[in-house]
Design an enzyme around this catalytic site. Sequence first.
Site, PDB file in Angstrom:
ATOM      1  N   HIS A  68     -42.017 -53.436  19.552  1.00 17.38           N
ATOM      2  CA  HIS A  68     -41.279 -52.866  20.664  1.00 17.38           C
ATOM      3  C   HIS A  68     -40.428 -51.675  20.225  1.00 17.38           C
ATOM      4  O   HIS A  68     -40.232 -50.725  20.992  1.00 17.38           O
ATOM      5  CB  HIS A  68     -40.382 -53.937  21.309  1.00 17.38           C
ATOM      6  N   ASN A 104     -47.234 -54.935  10.546  1.00 17.13           N
ATOM      7  CA  ASN A 104     -46.256 -53.863  10.768  1.00 17.13           C
ATOM      8  C   ASN A 104     -46.702 -52.545  10.141  1.00 17.13           C
ATOM      9  O   ASN A 104     -46.298 -51.472  10.593  1.00 17.13           O
ATOM     10  CB  ASN A 104     -44.893 -54.268  10.202  1.00 17.13           C
ATOM     11  N   ASP A 137     -42.742 -48.753  20.103  1.00 17.30           N
ATOM     12  CA  ASP A 137     -43.091 -48.361  21.469  1.00 17.30           C
ATOM     13  C   ASP A 137     -41.955 -47.588  22.125  1.00 17.30           C
ATOM     14  O   ASP A 137     -42.198 -46.621  22.870  1.00 17.30           O
ATOM     15  CB  ASP A 137     -43.413 -49.604  22.302  1.00 17.30           C
ATOM     16  N   ARG A 149     -52.034 -62.569  13.786  1.00 19.43           N
ATOM     17  CA  ARG A 149     -52.614 -63.905  13.907  1.00 19.43           C
ATOM     18  C   ARG A 149     -53.666 -64.149  12.832  1.00 19.43           C
ATOM     19  O   ARG A 149     -53.813 -65.284  12.348  1.00 19.43           O
ATOM     20  CB  ARG A 149     -53.218 -64.068  15.309  1.00 19.43           C
TER      21      ARG A 149
END
Length: 429
Positions: A123, A48, A126, A109
Amino acid sequence: MGYIPEHMLENLKNYKYRGADKSLVSRFVLNPFWNWLVTLWPLSVAPNTITLTGLSIVFFNFATLLYYDPLYLVEREGYSDPPRWVYFSWGVGLFVYQSLDAIDGKQARRTGMAGPLGEMFDHGCDALNTTLECILASRALGLGRSWWAVASQIATLANFYLTTWEEYHTGILYLGYFSGPVEGILMIVAIYFITGAYGPQVWDNRIWTTLHLENVPYISRLPNLPLNEAFMVFGAVGLGFNIITSYINVLRATRQSHAKGGNNNLTARHDSNYPPLLLLLPFVVSTAIQVAWLSHPEFNHSWILHSASFVPFMCAWGLQFAHQVGRMILAHVTGTGFPVWDWVWVWSLLGAVDANLPSLLGRAPVFQTSTRNTAIFVWVTLAISLLTYARFVTLVINDITNYLGIACFTVRKKDERGVWRRVGEEKVL
């Protein structure tokens, strides 16, 4: 007063991101670059943090517009053309944003931090970037404060809403052969570079004249639009194509879930009281509210559209949209019902009704009786929209981090004794 029902928190542990990217540019050009770029980031950096870094660059680009083009925010006609290097900085900044936005999942990951919080955070950033880039791209294309800029906002937000709506019903984030996050962003980057090289006036040239096709049979019969308007038409065609492909994907997923049966979240969504197509109406309604406010009949032009209120109006609209799609993503990761109504629209609805009282009831507006009062109303709407979205982000982050025992901006989890440990250490939940 949180956004996640307590009985749905358990679904956060079952959430797994699923994506399908068919872009050839992404697969053969950008993805090898992204795989190398993510290795430059230490494992101690949270995903993040990478996402927020990219959004901060976009905020800086937006700040340069307001600094070098102050007429965008004052009650006068015309614009101050920013220095050419500003447009190049927008292009570089947007490309960096795209790159960081692409590698945050890879970093997740690598660090074992993949999960619903990253999906929500990605999101959310975005959604904010979408509106800011609409304003910047409209300025670079020479559209300024106009209905073309509004059309750009509608088309871009519609694409974002479609993708989120599609992911909610299919469980998969689809990116087609030509998608906004990949090819769309690269096109905007190219626009910034071209404007930096030739100036915004280059987009006033006619498309067939520029391509030396104005005397070609059949093509010469088509409207010889300015380049910026031709780009908008191209965007409208792309939006129509995305609507069709998204609907096909949702229809296929609905039929498959019904054929397989079961009690999974997707089956429950497809068996809801609202058919998938009906759930496109919230975006239509929210957009209609904004357009109605902009197109009120006072004088010959909208007070907002051709005034300093335009930029805060667009930002308020973007924040309300971010709240709307944020709740959609939250419903996706928690398996809750689709958010049909959003109370944050109420203030804009009040503004639209008040501005249109002359045509609705034949009386003057109550609040927006002058340009100054309209500007105050718009700025108050922006403040309310900002506070609402900030509250949403804060509460959702708190709910997810507390329940999953993770941190938002550090690569840590809580062990069974409630002690924070780095991911990878023993006795980590």
